[in-house]
Design a protein around this motif. Sequence first.
Motif, PDB file in Angstrom:
ATOM      1  N   VAL A   1      10.377 -56.843  47.556  1.00 15.38           N
ATOM      2  CA  VAL A   1      11.778 -56.588  47.877  1.00 15.38           C
ATOM      3  C   VAL A   1      12.162 -55.234  47.289  1.00 15.38           C
ATOM      4  O   VAL A   1      11.844 -54.935  46.140  1.00 15.38           O
ATOM      5  CB  VAL A   1      12.693 -57.698  47.313  1.00 15.38           C
ATOM      6  CG1 VAL A   1      14.161 -57.358  47.535  1.00 15.38           C
ATOM      7  CG2 VAL A   1      12.355 -59.040  47.942  1.00 15.38           C
ATOM      8  N   ARG A   2      12.856 -54.434  48.107  1.00 13.03           N
ATOM      9  CA  ARG A   2      13.370 -53.140  47.657  1.00 13.03           C
ATOM     10  C   ARG A   2      14.880 -53.114  47.887  1.00 13.03           C
ATOM     11  O   ARG A   2      15.377 -53.704  48.840  1.00 13.03           O
ATOM     12  CB  ARG A   2      12.728 -51.989  48.425  1.00 13.03           C
ATOM     13  CG  ARG A   2      11.234 -51.887  48.180  1.00 13.03           C
ATOM     14  CD  ARG A   2      10.644 -50.712  48.918  1.00 13.03           C
ATOM     15  NE  ARG A   2       9.185 -50.698  48.780  1.00 13.03           N
ATOM     16  CZ  ARG A   2       8.407 -49.823  49.363  1.00 13.03           C
ATOM     17  NH1 ARG A   2       8.918 -48.863  50.129  1.00 13.03           N
ATOM     18  NH2 ARG A   2       7.102 -49.866  49.194  1.00 13.03           N
TER      19      ARG A   2
ATOM     20  N   HIS B   1      15.846 -59.145  61.114  1.00 16.12           N
ATOM     21  CA  HIS B   1      14.394 -59.011  60.967  1.00 16.12           C
ATOM     22  C   HIS B   1      13.787 -58.225  62.117  1.00 16.12           C
ATOM     23  O   HIS B   1      14.389 -58.087  63.187  1.00 16.12           O
ATOM     24  CB  HIS B   1      13.741 -60.395  60.919  1.00 16.12           C
ATOM     25  CG  HIS B   1      14.055 -61.183  62.154  1.00 16.12           C
ATOM     26  ND1 HIS B   1      13.345 -61.069  63.323  1.00 16.12           N
ATOM     27  CD2 HIS B   1      15.043 -62.075  62.403  1.00 16.12           C
ATOM     28  CE1 HIS B   1      13.856 -61.861  64.241  1.00 16.12           C
ATOM     29  NE2 HIS B   1      14.894 -62.485  63.716  1.00 16.12           N
ATOM     30  N   CYS B   2      12.577 -57.731  61.890  1.00 13.66           N
ATOM     31  CA  CYS B   2      11.738 -57.190  62.971  1.00 13.66           C
ATOM     32  C   CYS B   2      10.285 -57.305  62.533  1.00 13.66           C
ATOM     33  O   CYS B   2       9.988 -57.416  61.344  1.00 13.66           O
ATOM     34  CB  CYS B   2      12.103 -55.753  63.333  1.00 13.66           C
ATOM     35  SG  CYS B   2      11.490 -54.485  62.211  1.00 13.66           S
TER      36      CYS B   2
ATOM     37  N   ARG C   1      13.263 -57.152  52.391  1.00  8.30           N
ATOM     38  CA  ARG C   1      11.950 -57.723  52.060  1.00  8.30           C
ATOM     39  C   ARG C   1      10.921 -57.156  53.028  1.00  8.30           C
ATOM     40  O   ARG C   1      11.061 -57.254  54.245  1.00  8.30           O
ATOM     41  CB  ARG C   1      11.960 -59.238  52.146  1.00  8.30           C
ATOM     42  CG  ARG C   1      10.548 -59.834  51.911  1.00  8.30           C
ATOM     43  CD  ARG C   1      10.553 -61.315  51.698  1.00  8.30           C
ATOM     44  NE  ARG C   1      11.228 -61.697  50.488  1.00  8.30           N
ATOM     45  CZ  ARG C   1      10.702 -61.621  49.259  1.00  8.30           C
ATOM     46  NH1 ARG C   1       9.498 -61.154  49.078  1.00  8.30           N
ATOM     47  NH2 ARG C   1      11.401 -62.012  48.206  1.00  8.30           N
ATOM     48  N   TRP C   2       9.889 -56.552  52.466  1.00 11.02           N
ATOM     49  CA  TRP C   2       8.761 -56.013  53.214  1.00 11.02           C
ATOM     50  C   TRP C   2       7.607 -56.984  53.042  1.00 11.02           C
ATOM     51  O   TRP C   2       7.232 -57.303  51.915  1.00 11.02           O
ATOM     52  CB  TRP C   2       8.344 -54.654  52.644  1.00 11.02           C
ATOM     53  CG  TRP C   2       9.447 -53.650  52.645  1.00 11.02           C
ATOM     54  CD1 TRP C   2      10.305 -53.380  51.610  1.00 11.02           C
ATOM     55  CD2 TRP C   2       9.834 -52.795  53.710  1.00 11.02           C
ATOM     56  NE1 TRP C   2      11.181 -52.414  51.981  1.00 11.02           N
ATOM     57  CE2 TRP C   2      10.914 -52.026  53.265  1.00 11.02           C
ATOM     58  CE3 TRP C   2       9.346 -52.602  54.996  1.00 11.02           C
ATOM     59  CZ2 TRP C   2      11.530 -51.079  54.067  1.00 11.02           C
ATOM     60  CZ3 TRP C   2       9.963 -51.650  55.793  1.00 11.02           C
ATOM     61  CH2 TRP C   2      11.038 -50.903  55.335  1.00 11.02           C
ATOM     62  N   SER C   3       7.033 -57.471  54.141  1.00 11.75           N
ATOM     63  CA  SER C   3       5.906 -58.410  54.065  1.00 11.75           C
ATOM     64  C   SER C   3       4.812 -57.933  55.010  1.00 11.75           C
ATOM     65  O   SER C   3       5.088 -57.553  56.150  1.00 11.75           O
ATOM     66  CB  SER C   3       6.340 -59.819  54.464  1.00 11.75           C
ATOM     67  OG  SER C   3       7.350 -60.301  53.595  1.00 11.75           O
TER      68      SER C   3
ATOM     69  N   GLY D   1      -2.761 -55.463  60.873  1.00 17.31           N
ATOM     70  CA  GLY D   1      -1.945 -56.639  60.589  1.00 17.31           C
ATOM     71  C   GLY D   1      -0.563 -56.499  61.166  1.00 17.31           C
ATOM     72  O   GLY D   1      -0.343 -55.751  62.127  1.00 17.31           O
ATOM     73  N   LEU D   2       0.374 -57.212  60.563  1.00 10.12           N
ATOM     74  CA  LEU D   2       1.768 -57.193  60.999  1.00 10.12           C
ATOM     75  C   LEU D   2       2.674 -56.905  59.812  1.00 10.12           C
ATOM     76  O   LEU D   2       2.486 -57.478  58.727  1.00 10.12           O
ATOM     77  CB  LEU D   2       2.175 -58.540  61.597  1.00 10.12           C
ATOM     78  CG  LEU D   2       1.498 -58.958  62.896  1.00 10.12           C
ATOM     79  CD1 LEU D   2       1.892 -60.381  63.257  1.00 10.12           C
ATOM     80  CD2 LEU D   2       1.865 -57.996  64.022  1.00 10.12           C
ATOM     81  N   LEU D   3       3.642 -56.035  60.037  1.00  8.53           N
ATOM     82  CA  LEU D   3       4.697 -55.801  59.057  1.00  8.53           C
ATOM     83  C   LEU D   3       5.916 -56.602  59.484  1.00  8.53           C
ATOM     84  O   LEU D   3       6.389 -56.466  60.620  1.00  8.53           O
ATOM     85  CB  LEU D   3       5.060 -54.316  58.988  1.00  8.53           C
ATOM     86  CG  LEU D   3       6.311 -53.987  58.158  1.00  8.53           C
ATOM     87  CD1 LEU D   3       6.085 -54.305  56.683  1.00  8.53           C
ATOM     88  CD2 LEU D   3       6.731 -52.547  58.364  1.00  8.53           C
ATOM     89  N   GLN D   4       6.415 -57.420  58.594  1.00  9.12           N
ATOM     90  CA  GLN D   4       7.660 -58.146  58.813  1.00  9.12           C
ATOM     91  C   GLN D   4       8.707 -57.518  57.895  1.00  9.12           C
ATOM     92  O   GLN D   4       8.478 -57.372  56.696  1.00  9.12           O
ATOM     93  CB  GLN D   4       7.494 -59.635  58.479  1.00  9.12           C
ATOM     94  CG  GLN D   4       8.766 -60.441  58.511  1.00  9.12           C
ATOM     95  CD  GLN D   4       9.304 -60.649  59.909  1.00  9.12           C
ATOM     96  OE1 GLN D   4       8.586 -60.616  60.889  1.00  9.12           O
ATOM     97  NE2 GLN D   4      10.597 -60.867  60.017  1.00  9.12           N
ATOM     98  N   VAL D   5       9.821 -57.112  58.472  1.00  4.55           N
ATOM     99  CA  VAL D   5      10.929 -56.536  57.721  1.00  4.55           C
ATOM    100  C   VAL D   5      12.084 -57.521  57.833  1.00  4.55           C
ATOM    101  O   VAL D   5      12.458 -57.915  58.937  1.00  4.55           O
ATOM    102  CB  VAL D   5      11.342 -55.159  58.280  1.00  4.55           C
ATOM    103  CG1 VAL D   5      12.437 -54.543  57.416  1.00  4.55           C
ATOM    104  CG2 VAL D   5      10.147 -54.230  58.389  1.00  4.55           C
ATOM    105  N   PHE D   6      12.650 -57.917  56.696  1.00  2.88           N
ATOM    106  CA  PHE D   6      13.700 -58.934  56.685  1.00  2.88           C
ATOM    107  C   PHE D   6      14.784 -58.531  55.698  1.00  2.88           C
ATOM    108  O   PHE D   6      14.482 -58.126  54.576  1.00  2.88           O
ATOM    109  CB  PHE D   6      13.123 -60.294  56.296  1.00  2.88           C
ATOM    110  CG  PHE D   6      14.144 -61.391  56.227  1.00  2.88           C
ATOM    111  CD1 PHE D   6      14.658 -61.942  57.393  1.00  2.88           C
ATOM    112  CD2 PHE D   6      14.591 -61.867  55.015  1.00  2.88           C
ATOM    113  CE1 PHE D   6      15.608 -62.951  57.342  1.00  2.88           C
ATOM    114  CE2 PHE D   6      15.543 -62.876  54.952  1.00  2.88           C
ATOM    115  CZ  PHE D   6      16.052 -63.419  56.121  1.00  2.88           C
TER     116      PHE D   6
END
Length: 134
Positions: free
Chosen positions: A5-6, A95-96, A128-130, A33-38
């Motif tokens: 989390v930033r 999210h995206c 949140r960066w995942s 992979g996949l980046l999930q931004v929330f």
Amino acid sequence: MDSEVRSYRTGGDEVVLDLTRDAADFVSGRGDGLLQVFVPHATAGIAVIETGAGSDDDLLAALGDLLPADDRWRHRHGSAGHGRSHVMPAIVPPHCTVPVLGGTLALGTWQSICLVDLNVDNAERQVRWSFLAA
């Protein structure tokens, strides 16, 4: 999945804040992979749009037309029109997901990942960066 989390300061104005550089830094060297931004807030969203050519201002103008900052909203605490900020995530979701290939975001040429915040009462946001490796 790797996640962090930033915090981002959005200030007291409606804003479209470009997060693409931070996204690229987060996925750098991670492979495919996949980046999930929330954004874990009820009054902010994440958009993938062009920035710097007026589209960010156009988005704010369109949201202003769709969701005016007036007294029509039943959710009434905070600044005038605050209730619209609670409706906005139905239009600009919180999210995206972006494909990552070889540690690089697979965005289109003009696409940017942006935090959209109409809530002038909350000057600081978390994102949140995942990353989910393939």
